[in-house]
Motif scaffolding. Structure first.
Motif, mmCIF file in Angstrom:
data_model
loop_
_atom_site.group_PDB
_atom_site.id
_atom_site.type_symbol
_atom_site.label_atom_id
_atom_site.label_comp_id
_atom_site.label_asym_id
_atom_site.label_seq_id
_atom_site.Cartn_x
_atom_site.Cartn_y
_atom_site.Cartn_z
ATOM 1 N N GLU A 382 0.815 -1.207 0.000
ATOM 2 C CA GLU A 382 0.000 0.000 0.000
ATOM 3 C C GLU A 382 0.854 1.265 0.000
ATOM 4 O O GLU A 382 0.384 2.351 0.350
ATOM 5 C CB GLU A 382 -0.912 0.007 1.235
ATOM 6 N N GLY A 383 2.129 1.143 -0.377
ATOM 7 C CA GLY A 383 3.015 2.306 -0.398
ATOM 8 C C GLY A 383 2.675 3.249 -1.541
ATOM 9 O O GLY A 383 1.875 2.947 -2.441
ATOM 10 N N PHE A 384 3.325 4.408 -1.497
ATOM 11 C CA PHE A 384 3.077 5.440 -2.515
ATOM 12 C C PHE A 384 4.267 5.641 -3.456
ATOM 13 O O PHE A 384 4.234 6.491 -4.321
ATOM 14 C CB PHE A 384 2.793 6.793 -1.835
ATOM 15 N N GLY A 385 5.322 4.877 -3.261
ATOM 16 C CA GLY A 385 6.508 5.107 -4.083
ATOM 17 C C GLY A 385 7.353 6.258 -3.580
ATOM 18 O O GLY A 385 8.117 6.852 -4.361
ATOM 19 N N LEU A 386 7.232 6.582 -2.299
ATOM 20 C CA LEU A 386 8.009 7.688 -1.736
ATOM 21 C C LEU A 386 9.156 7.217 -0.849
ATOM 22 O O LEU A 386 9.990 8.027 -0.429
ATOM 23 C CB LEU A 386 7.096 8.606 -0.904
ATOM 24 N N GLY A 387 9.219 5.931 -0.554
ATOM 25 C CA GLY A 387 10.203 5.439 0.410
ATOM 26 C C GLY A 387 11.634 5.724 -0.003
ATOM 27 O O GLY A 387 12.412 6.326 0.749
ATOM 28 N N LEU A 388 12.019 5.290 -1.213
ATOM 29 C CA LEU A 388 13.399 5.490 -1.641
ATOM 30 C C LEU A 388 13.707 6.950 -1.936
ATOM 31 O O LEU A 388 14.852 7.373 -1.795
ATOM 32 C CB LEU A 388 13.686 4.624 -2.876
ATOM 33 N N SER A 389 12.683 7.705 -2.326
ATOM 34 C CA SER A 389 12.938 9.134 -2.526
ATOM 35 C C SER A 389 13.221 9.824 -1.190
ATOM 36 O O SER A 389 14.014 10.774 -1.123
ATOM 37 C CB SER A 389 11.749 9.797 -3.238
ATOM 38 N N ILE A 390 12.599 9.347 -0.119
ATOM 39 C CA ILE A 390 12.900 9.880 1.214
ATOM 40 C C ILE A 390 14.323 9.508 1.616
ATOM 41 O O ILE A 390 15.071 10.328 2.168
ATOM 42 C CB ILE A 390 11.881 9.357 2.241
ATOM 43 N N VAL A 391 14.716 8.269 1.327
ATOM 44 C CA VAL A 391 16.093 7.837 1.620
ATOM 45 C C VAL A 391 17.086 8.720 0.864
ATOM 46 O O VAL A 391 18.101 9.164 1.420
ATOM 47 C CB VAL A 391 16.270 6.356 1.238
ATOM 48 N N ARG A 392 16.806 8.958 -0.402
ATOM 49 C CA ARG A 392 17.711 9.802 -1.196
ATOM 50 C C ARG A 392 17.753 11.224 -0.642
ATOM 51 O O ARG A 392 18.813 11.856 -0.585
ATOM 52 C CB ARG A 392 17.291 9.827 -2.662
ATOM 53 N N ALA A 393 16.609 11.779 -0.229
ATOM 54 C CA ALA A 393 16.562 13.126 0.329
ATOM 55 C C ALA A 393 17.407 13.227 1.593
ATOM 56 O O ALA A 393 18.132 14.204 1.800
ATOM 57 C CB ALA A 393 15.119 13.532 0.620
ATOM 58 N N ILE A 394 17.356 12.206 2.438
ATOM 59 C CA ILE A 394 18.155 12.224 3.661
ATOM 60 C C ILE A 394 19.644 12.148 3.316
ATOM 61 O O ILE A 394 20.472 12.856 3.915
ATOM 62 C CB ILE A 394 17.741 11.051 4.575
ATOM 63 N N ALA A 395 20.000 11.315 2.346
ATOM 64 C CA ALA A 395 21.405 11.212 1.939
ATOM 65 C C ALA A 395 21.897 12.533 1.356
ATOM 66 O O ALA A 395 23.001 12.999 1.681
ATOM 67 C CB ALA A 395 21.581 10.089 0.927
ATOM 68 N N GLU A 396 21.108 13.153 0.495
ATOM 69 C CA GLU A 396 21.519 14.417 -0.118
ATOM 70 C C GLU A 396 21.604 15.532 0.908
ATOM 71 O O GLU A 396 22.439 16.430 0.790
ATOM 72 C CB GLU A 396 20.539 14.791 -1.236
ATOM 73 N N ALA A 397 20.754 15.497 1.926
ATOM 74 C CA ALA A 397 20.842 16.503 2.982
ATOM 75 C C ALA A 397 22.174 16.399 3.723
ATOM 76 O O ALA A 397 22.686 17.390 4.240
ATOM 77 C CB ALA A 397 19.679 16.353 3.957
ATOM 78 N N HIS A 398 22.763 15.202 3.761
ATOM 79 C CA HIS A 398 24.076 15.005 4.369
ATOM 80 C C HIS A 398 25.208 15.282 3.380
ATOM 81 O O HIS A 398 26.386 15.158 3.739
ATOM 82 C CB HIS A 398 24.216 13.564 4.886
ATOM 83 N N GLY A 399 24.865 15.631 2.136
ATOM 84 C CA GLY A 399 25.899 15.833 1.126
ATOM 85 C C GLY A 399 26.309 14.540 0.449
ATOM 86 O O GLY A 399 27.383 14.467 -0.153
ATOM 87 N N GLY A 400 25.474 13.506 0.535
ATOM 88 C CA GLY A 400 25.805 12.215 -0.059
ATOM 89 C C GLY A 400 24.846 11.833 -1.169
ATOM 90 O O GLY A 400 24.142 12.664 -1.734
#
Length: 431
Positions: A382-400
Protein backbone atom coordinates in the motif's frame (compact mmCIF):
# COMPACT_ATOMS: atom_id res chain seq x y z
CA UNK A 1 63.25 87.74 -13.63
CA UNK A 2 64.93 84.48 -12.74
CA UNK A 3 66.79 84.49 -16.02
CA UNK A 4 67.90 88.10 -15.46
CA UNK A 5 69.14 87.29 -11.96
CA UNK A 6 71.07 84.38 -13.39
CA UNK A 7 72.73 86.68 -15.95
CA UNK A 8 73.67 89.18 -13.24
CA UNK A 9 75.06 86.47 -10.95
CA UNK A 10 77.22 85.09 -13.74
CA UNK A 11 78.47 88.59 -14.56
CA UNK A 12 79.33 89.29 -10.91
CA UNK A 13 81.22 86.00 -10.68
CA UNK A 14 83.16 86.81 -13.85
CA UNK A 15 84.01 90.25 -12.46
CA UNK A 16 85.21 88.81 -9.17
CA UNK A 17 86.98 85.65 -10.32
CA UNK A 18 87.31 85.86 -14.11
CA UNK A 19 90.59 85.85 -16.10
CA UNK A 20 91.09 87.98 -19.17
CA UNK A 21 91.72 85.50 -21.99
CA UNK A 22 93.91 88.04 -23.78
CA UNK A 23 96.36 88.55 -20.85
CA UNK A 24 95.83 85.59 -18.57
CA UNK A 25 95.40 88.02 -15.67
CA UNK A 26 92.31 89.35 -13.90
CA UNK A 27 90.36 91.83 -15.97
CA UNK A 28 92.04 95.25 -15.88
CA UNK A 29 89.47 97.25 -17.83
CA UNK A 30 85.73 97.35 -18.18
CA UNK A 31 85.48 96.85 -21.99
CA UNK A 32 87.40 93.57 -21.85
CA UNK A 33 85.20 92.31 -18.98
CA UNK A 34 81.94 93.25 -20.71
CA UNK A 35 82.97 91.99 -24.15
CA UNK A 36 84.19 88.68 -22.69
CA UNK A 37 80.88 88.22 -20.87
CA UNK A 38 78.86 88.87 -24.02
CA UNK A 39 81.00 86.46 -26.03
CA UNK A 40 80.39 83.70 -23.49
CA UNK A 41 76.60 84.15 -23.14
CA UNK A 42 73.66 83.70 -25.43
CA UNK A 43 70.62 85.83 -24.53
CA UNK A 44 67.12 84.40 -24.37
CA UNK A 45 64.78 84.95 -27.28
CA UNK A 46 63.10 87.94 -25.60
CA UNK A 47 66.22 89.33 -23.99
CA UNK A 48 69.00 91.76 -25.03
CA UNK A 49 72.43 91.94 -23.33
CA UNK A 50 74.16 95.31 -23.65
CA UNK A 51 77.79 96.24 -22.82
CA UNK A 52 77.69 99.88 -21.67
CA UNK A 53 80.82 101.94 -21.25
CA UNK A 54 82.15 105.33 -22.39
CA UNK A 55 78.69 106.83 -21.89
CA UNK A 56 76.85 104.74 -24.48
CA UNK A 57 76.00 101.19 -25.57
CA UNK A 58 79.00 99.56 -27.22
CA UNK A 59 77.91 96.00 -27.91
CA UNK A 60 74.45 94.46 -27.91
CA UNK A 61 73.31 90.86 -28.34
CA UNK A 62 71.42 90.57 -30.58
CA UNK A 63 72.85 93.59 -32.35
CA UNK A 64 69.87 94.35 -34.58
CA UNK A 65 67.61 95.38 -31.71
CA UNK A 66 66.29 98.81 -32.73
CA UNK A 67 65.26 99.96 -29.25
CA UNK A 68 68.77 99.53 -27.88
CA UNK A 69 70.80 100.62 -30.89
CA UNK A 70 68.74 103.46 -32.38
CA UNK A 71 66.45 104.93 -29.73
CA UNK A 72 67.65 107.87 -27.66
CA UNK A 73 65.21 107.11 -24.84
CA UNK A 74 67.12 103.95 -24.04
CA UNK A 75 70.40 105.85 -23.54
CA UNK A 76 68.70 108.46 -21.37
CA UNK A 77 67.16 105.75 -19.22
CA UNK A 78 70.45 103.92 -18.67
CA UNK A 79 72.25 107.21 -17.91
CA UNK A 80 69.74 107.91 -15.18
CA UNK A 81 70.21 104.44 -13.68
CA UNK A 82 74.02 104.17 -13.77
CA UNK A 83 74.55 105.70 -10.37
CA UNK A 84 72.31 103.28 -8.43
CA UNK A 85 71.65 100.42 -10.85
CA UNK A 86 68.46 98.44 -10.37
CA UNK A 87 65.46 97.64 -12.54
CA UNK A 88 62.77 99.73 -14.18
CA UNK A 89 59.76 98.90 -16.27
CA UNK A 90 59.33 101.05 -19.38
CA UNK A 91 57.45 101.10 -22.63
CA UNK A 92 59.77 100.35 -25.54
CA UNK A 93 58.52 101.74 -28.86
CA UNK A 94 57.73 98.85 -31.15
CA UNK A 95 58.16 96.25 -28.35
CA UNK A 96 55.64 97.14 -25.69
CA UNK A 97 56.42 96.74 -21.99
CA UNK A 98 60.05 96.01 -21.12
CA UNK A 99 62.21 95.58 -18.02
CA UNK A 100 65.60 97.32 -18.07
CA UNK A 101 68.10 96.10 -15.49
CA UNK A 102 71.46 97.84 -14.95
CA UNK A 103 74.38 96.35 -13.02
CA UNK A 104 77.29 98.76 -12.67
CA UNK A 105 80.92 97.60 -12.82
CA UNK A 106 84.21 99.44 -12.16
CA UNK A 107 87.81 98.57 -13.05
CA UNK A 108 90.48 101.13 -12.09
CA UNK A 109 89.30 104.56 -13.14
CA UNK A 110 86.87 103.12 -15.70
CA UNK A 111 83.21 102.31 -15.08
CA UNK A 112 80.55 100.70 -17.13
CA UNK A 113 77.53 98.51 -16.81
CA UNK A 114 75.88 95.34 -17.97
CA UNK A 115 72.38 96.20 -19.16
CA UNK A 116 69.77 93.48 -19.56
CA UNK A 117 66.62 94.35 -21.47
CA UNK A 118 63.70 91.89 -21.14
CA UNK A 119 60.69 92.38 -23.41
CA UNK A 120 57.66 91.48 -21.28
CA UNK A 121 55.11 91.62 -24.06
CA UNK A 122 56.91 88.91 -25.98
CA UNK A 123 57.05 86.74 -22.86
CA UNK A 124 53.39 87.31 -22.29
CA UNK A 125 52.58 86.47 -25.91
CA UNK A 126 54.57 83.25 -25.62
CA UNK A 127 52.85 82.46 -22.34
CA UNK A 128 49.47 83.08 -23.91
CA UNK A 129 50.40 80.85 -26.83
CA UNK A 130 51.59 78.18 -24.43
CA UNK A 131 48.36 78.35 -22.43
CA UNK A 132 46.35 78.30 -25.64
CA UNK A 133 48.23 75.22 -26.78
CA UNK A 134 47.77 73.55 -23.40
CA UNK A 135 44.07 74.39 -23.48
CA UNK A 136 43.62 72.92 -26.96
CA UNK A 137 45.61 69.82 -26.07
CA UNK A 138 43.68 69.49 -22.80
CA UNK A 139 40.33 69.80 -24.58
CA UNK A 140 41.39 67.26 -27.20
CA UNK A 141 42.61 64.89 -24.46
CA UNK A 142 39.39 65.41 -22.51
CA UNK A 143 37.35 64.60 -25.62
CA UNK A 144 39.39 61.45 -26.26
CA UNK A 145 39.20 60.39 -22.61
CA UNK A 146 35.46 61.04 -22.55
CA UNK A 147 34.95 58.99 -25.72
CA UNK A 148 37.09 56.13 -24.41
CA UNK A 149 35.38 56.27 -21.00
CA UNK A 150 31.95 56.25 -22.65
CA UNK A 151 32.91 53.27 -24.80
CA UNK A 152 34.54 51.42 -21.91
CA UNK A 153 31.68 52.10 -19.52
CA UNK A 154 29.23 50.88 -22.14
CA UNK A 155 31.25 47.69 -22.55
CA UNK A 156 31.54 47.18 -18.78
CA UNK A 157 27.87 47.90 -18.14
CA UNK A 158 26.63 45.72 -21.01
CA UNK A 159 26.40 42.62 -18.73
CA UNK A 160 24.38 44.66 -16.23
CA UNK A 161 21.97 45.70 -18.99
CA UNK A 162 21.78 42.07 -20.05
CA UNK A 163 21.14 41.16 -16.41
CA UNK A 164 18.31 43.68 -16.27
CA UNK A 165 16.80 42.39 -19.53
CA UNK A 166 17.12 38.80 -18.32
CA UNK A 167 15.49 39.65 -15.00
CA UNK A 168 12.62 41.33 -16.85
CA UNK A 169 12.20 38.24 -19.02
CA UNK A 170 11.93 35.85 -16.07
CA UNK A 171 8.41 34.93 -15.04
CA UNK A 172 6.67 32.15 -13.20
CA UNK A 173 6.48 30.00 -16.33
CA UNK A 174 10.08 30.39 -17.59
CA UNK A 175 13.09 30.41 -15.29
CA UNK A 176 15.53 28.98 -17.84
CA UNK A 177 17.07 32.29 -18.99
CA UNK A 178 20.77 32.78 -18.22
CA UNK A 179 23.19 35.66 -18.69
CA UNK A 180 26.10 35.07 -21.12
CA UNK A 181 29.41 34.86 -19.26
CA UNK A 182 32.37 36.51 -20.99
CA UNK A 183 35.70 37.71 -19.64
CA UNK A 184 37.43 37.24 -16.32
CA UNK A 185 36.57 40.29 -14.21
CA UNK A 186 34.29 41.25 -11.33
CA UNK A 187 31.30 41.69 -13.66
CA UNK A 188 31.82 38.15 -14.97
CA UNK A 189 32.05 36.88 -11.40
CA UNK A 190 28.78 38.68 -10.59
CA UNK A 191 27.20 37.18 -13.73
CA UNK A 192 28.32 33.70 -12.66
CA UNK A 193 26.84 34.26 -9.20
CA UNK A 194 23.54 35.51 -10.64
CA UNK A 195 23.35 32.52 -13.01
CA UNK A 196 23.94 30.20 -10.07
CA UNK A 197 21.16 31.94 -8.16
CA UNK A 198 18.83 31.64 -11.16
CA UNK A 199 19.68 27.94 -11.41
CA UNK A 200 18.83 27.39 -7.76
CA UNK A 201 15.62 29.37 -8.13
CA UNK A 202 14.63 27.34 -11.17
CA UNK A 203 15.39 24.11 -9.33
CA UNK A 204 13.35 25.27 -6.35
CA UNK A 205 10.39 26.33 -8.49
CA UNK A 206 10.50 23.12 -10.53
CA UNK A 207 10.67 21.09 -7.32
CA UNK A 208 7.77 23.04 -5.85
CA UNK A 209 5.70 22.60 -9.00
CA UNK A 210 6.51 18.89 -9.12
CA UNK A 211 5.66 18.58 -5.45
CA UNK A 212 2.27 20.22 -5.99
CA UNK A 213 1.57 18.12 -9.08
CA UNK A 214 2.56 14.90 -7.33
CA UNK A 215 0.63 15.73 -4.18
CA UNK A 216 -2.46 16.68 -6.15
CA UNK A 217 -2.24 13.54 -8.24
CA UNK A 218 -1.75 11.17 -5.31
CA UNK A 219 -4.38 12.80 -3.10
CA UNK A 220 -6.98 12.79 -5.83
CA UNK A 221 -7.66 9.05 -5.56
CA UNK A 222 -8.26 8.82 -1.78
CA UNK A 223 -10.36 11.98 -1.89
CA UNK A 224 -12.44 10.51 -4.70
CA UNK A 225 -12.90 7.34 -2.67
CA UNK A 226 -13.97 9.35 0.38
CA UNK A 227 -16.42 11.42 -1.65
CA UNK A 228 -17.89 8.43 -3.47
CA UNK A 229 -18.50 6.36 -0.34
CA UNK A 230 -19.99 9.31 1.51
CA UNK A 231 -22.35 10.03 -1.37
CA UNK A 232 -23.45 6.39 -1.68
CA UNK A 233 -23.68 5.62 2.03
CA UNK A 234 -27.14 4.99 3.45
CA UNK A 235 -27.14 6.83 6.80
CA UNK A 236 -30.12 4.78 7.96
CA UNK A 237 -28.28 1.47 7.62
CA UNK A 238 -26.05 0.98 10.72
CA UNK A 239 -24.09 -1.86 9.12
CA UNK A 240 -23.28 0.16 6.01
CA UNK A 241 -22.35 3.19 8.11
CA UNK A 242 -19.93 1.07 10.18
CA UNK A 243 -18.41 -0.51 7.08
CA UNK A 244 -18.05 2.85 5.36
CA UNK A 245 -16.55 4.39 8.51
CA UNK A 246 -13.86 1.69 8.72
CA UNK A 247 -13.05 2.06 5.04
CA UNK A 248 -12.84 5.86 5.21
CA UNK A 249 -10.66 5.80 8.34
CA UNK A 250 -8.27 3.52 6.48
CA UNK A 251 -8.15 5.99 3.58
CA UNK A 252 -7.64 8.91 5.98
CA UNK A 253 -4.75 7.02 7.56
CA UNK A 254 -3.21 6.47 4.10
CA UNK A 255 -3.68 10.16 3.31
CA UNK A 256 -2.01 11.12 6.59
CA UNK A 257 1.00 8.94 5.78
CA UNK A 258 1.19 10.40 2.29
CA UNK A 259 1.03 13.98 3.57
CA UNK A 260 3.68 13.20 6.19
CA UNK A 261 6.03 11.78 3.56
CA UNK A 262 5.47 14.73 1.25
CA UNK A 263 6.14 17.18 4.06
CA UNK A 264 9.39 15.37 4.88
CA UNK A 265 10.49 15.58 1.23
CA UNK A 266 9.60 19.26 1.10
CA UNK A 267 11.68 19.98 4.21
CA UNK A 268 14.82 18.02 3.27
CA UNK A 269 16.69 21.08 1.92
CA UNK A 270 15.90 23.30 4.90
CA UNK A 271 18.76 24.18 7.29
CA UNK A 272 16.92 22.68 10.26
CA UNK A 273 16.24 19.34 8.54
CA UNK A 274 19.36 17.82 10.10
CA UNK A 275 20.71 17.83 13.65
CA UNK A 276 24.20 16.43 13.07
CA UNK A 277 26.47 15.18 15.84
CA UNK A 278 29.49 12.86 16.14
CA UNK A 279 28.26 9.26 15.85
CA UNK A 280 30.06 5.93 16.18
CA UNK A 281 29.32 4.12 12.90
CA UNK A 282 29.90 0.72 14.52
CA UNK A 283 27.47 1.43 17.38
CA UNK A 284 24.91 2.87 14.95
CA UNK A 285 25.11 -0.24 12.77
CA UNK A 286 24.51 -2.61 15.69
CA UNK A 287 21.63 -0.42 16.90
CA UNK A 288 20.02 -0.50 13.46
CA UNK A 289 20.41 -4.29 13.25
CA UNK A 290 18.75 -4.68 16.65
CA UNK A 291 15.79 -2.59 15.47
CA UNK A 292 15.25 -4.35 12.13
CA UNK A 293 15.39 -7.79 13.79
CA UNK A 294 12.04 -6.84 15.33
CA UNK A 295 10.57 -7.13 11.82
CA UNK A 296 9.27 -10.72 11.69
CA UNK A 297 9.82 -13.53 9.23
CA UNK A 298 13.28 -12.70 7.83
CA UNK A 299 16.81 -13.79 8.56
CA UNK A 300 18.57 -10.52 9.42
CA UNK A 301 22.38 -10.68 9.27
CA UNK A 302 25.20 -8.26 10.04
CA UNK A 303 27.33 -7.61 6.94
CA UNK A 304 30.18 -5.74 8.66
CA UNK A 305 30.36 -2.58 10.79
CA UNK A 306 32.65 0.37 10.10
CA UNK A 307 34.91 1.43 12.97
CA UNK A 308 34.97 5.26 12.81
CA UNK A 309 33.32 8.41 14.10
CA UNK A 310 31.18 10.35 11.59
CA UNK A 311 29.15 13.55 11.80
CA UNK A 312 25.58 12.47 11.05
CA UNK A 313 21.99 13.01 12.07
CA UNK A 314 21.45 9.66 13.75
CA UNK A 315 17.65 9.89 13.74
CA UNK A 316 17.47 10.69 10.02
CA UNK A 317 19.91 7.91 9.14
CA UNK A 318 17.89 5.49 11.27
CA UNK A 319 14.75 6.60 9.42
CA UNK A 320 16.42 5.98 6.06
CA UNK A 321 17.82 2.55 6.95
CA UNK A 322 14.50 1.41 8.47
CA UNK A 323 12.81 2.49 5.24
CA UNK A 324 15.28 0.35 3.28
CA UNK A 325 14.60 -2.54 5.66
CA UNK A 326 10.86 -2.15 5.11
CA UNK A 327 11.36 -2.20 1.33
CA UNK A 328 13.54 -5.31 1.61
CA UNK A 329 10.86 -6.95 3.75
CA UNK A 330 8.23 -6.34 1.06
CA UNK A 331 10.35 -7.90 -1.69
CA UNK A 332 11.52 -11.05 0.11
CA UNK A 333 9.73 -14.19 1.16
CA UNK A 334 9.38 -15.74 4.59
CA UNK A 335 12.74 -16.90 5.94
CA UNK A 336 14.87 -15.25 3.24
CA UNK A 337 18.11 -13.53 4.21
CA UNK A 338 18.50 -9.74 4.44
CA UNK A 339 21.92 -8.27 5.28
CA UNK A 340 22.67 -4.89 6.87
CA UNK A 341 26.18 -3.48 7.06
CA UNK A 342 28.46 -0.47 7.00
CA UNK A 343 32.05 0.58 6.40
CA UNK A 344 34.13 3.76 6.31
CA UNK A 345 36.68 4.23 3.51
CA UNK A 346 38.56 7.37 2.45
CA UNK A 347 36.28 9.65 4.44
CA UNK A 348 33.04 8.12 3.05
CA UNK A 349 30.55 6.26 5.22
CA UNK A 350 28.60 3.49 3.47
CA UNK A 351 25.43 2.00 4.97
CA UNK A 352 23.54 -0.65 3.02
CA UNK A 353 20.65 -3.09 3.13
CA UNK A 354 20.98 -6.09 0.78
CA UNK A 355 18.01 -8.40 0.17
CA UNK A 356 17.70 -11.68 -1.75
CA UNK A 357 14.48 -10.83 -3.58
CA UNK A 358 13.73 -10.60 -7.32
CA UNK A 359 15.83 -7.44 -7.70
CA UNK A 360 15.21 -4.23 -9.65
CA UNK A 361 15.61 -4.08 -13.46
CA UNK A 362 18.49 -1.88 -14.61
CA UNK A 363 16.16 0.53 -16.41
CA UNK A 364 14.23 1.16 -13.17
CA UNK A 365 17.13 1.56 -10.72
CA UNK A 366 17.19 5.33 -11.19
CA UNK A 367 13.42 5.62 -11.45
CA UNK A 368 12.69 4.03 -8.07
CA UNK A 369 14.65 6.85 -6.37
CA UNK A 370 12.26 9.47 -7.77
CA UNK A 371 9.08 10.64 -6.07
CA UNK A 372 6.29 8.13 -6.66
CA UNK A 373 8.70 6.01 -8.70
CA UNK A 374 7.86 2.33 -8.27
CA UNK A 375 9.05 -0.93 -9.73
CA UNK A 376 7.21 -4.25 -9.48
CA UNK A 377 5.10 -4.30 -6.31
CA UNK A 378 3.26 -7.01 -4.47
CA UNK A 379 -0.51 -7.08 -4.28
CA UNK A 380 -0.55 -6.12 -0.60
CA UNK A 381 1.86 -3.17 -1.01
CA UNK A 382 0.00 0.00 0.00
CA UNK A 383 3.02 2.31 -0.40
CA UNK A 384 3.08 5.44 -2.51
CA UNK A 385 6.51 5.11 -4.08
CA UNK A 386 8.01 7.69 -1.74
CA UNK A 387 10.20 5.44 0.41
CA UNK A 388 13.40 5.49 -1.64
CA UNK A 389 12.94 9.13 -2.53
CA UNK A 390 12.90 9.88 1.21
CA UNK A 391 16.09 7.84 1.62
CA UNK A 392 17.71 9.80 -1.20
CA UNK A 393 16.56 13.13 0.33
CA UNK A 394 18.16 12.22 3.66
CA UNK A 395 21.40 11.21 1.94
CA UNK A 396 21.52 14.42 -0.12
CA UNK A 397 20.84 16.50 2.98
CA UNK A 398 24.08 15.01 4.37
CA UNK A 399 25.90 15.83 1.13
CA UNK A 400 25.80 12.22 -0.06
CA UNK A 401 23.90 10.04 -2.52
CA UNK A 402 22.18 6.66 -2.92
CA UNK A 403 23.02 3.79 -5.27
CA UNK A 404 20.97 0.73 -6.24
CA UNK A 405 22.80 -2.45 -7.28
CA UNK A 406 22.17 -6.17 -7.61
CA UNK A 407 23.04 -8.20 -4.54
CA UNK A 408 23.96 -11.29 -6.58
CA UNK A 409 24.37 -10.27 -10.24
CA UNK A 410 23.44 -12.98 -12.73
CA UNK A 411 21.45 -15.06 -10.26
CA UNK A 412 17.79 -15.96 -10.96
CA UNK A 413 16.89 -13.80 -7.99
CA UNK A 414 19.64 -11.14 -8.00
CA UNK A 415 18.21 -9.21 -5.07
CA UNK A 416 18.77 -5.50 -4.50
CA UNK A 417 21.39 -3.68 -2.50
CA UNK A 418 20.58 -0.05 -1.68
CA UNK A 419 23.56 1.89 -0.30
CA UNK A 420 23.82 5.30 1.33
CA UNK A 421 27.12 7.04 0.57
CA UNK A 422 27.71 9.79 3.14
CA UNK A 423 30.71 12.04 3.81
CA UNK A 424 32.32 11.29 7.17
CA UNK A 425 32.28 15.04 7.87
CA UNK A 426 29.53 17.32 6.59
CA UNK A 427 30.77 19.41 3.63
CA UNK A 428 29.35 22.53 5.27
CA UNK A 429 29.39 23.81 8.86
CA UNK A 430 26.36 23.05 10.94
CA UNK A 431 23.36 21.47 9.28
Amino acid sequence: MTRVEQELDEFAKLDAEGIDPATGDPFADVPALLDTFLVRNVPDENEVLVAWYGGRPRTALPGEDSYVTRHGAFEQLVDSMLADGGTRQVTAPGYGDAMVTVQRVRAGQESGALVVVSYLERDRAELRNTFRTYALVGLAALAVITAVAFWQSGRLLAPLRTLRDTAEGINESDLSLRIPEQGNDDITALTHTINGMLGRLEEAFVGQRQFLDDAGHELKTPLTILQGHLELMDPTDPAEVAETRALLLDEVDRMSRLVGDLILLAKHDRPDFLSPAPVSVERLTHTLLAKVRALPGRAWELDGAGDAIATLDEQRITQAVLQLADNALKHTAEGERIRLGSDVTDGVVRLWVADSGPGIPDDLKGHVLERFGRGAVTADDEGFGLGLSIVRAIAEAHGGHVTVDDTDPGAPRPGATVTLHLPQELPWPGS
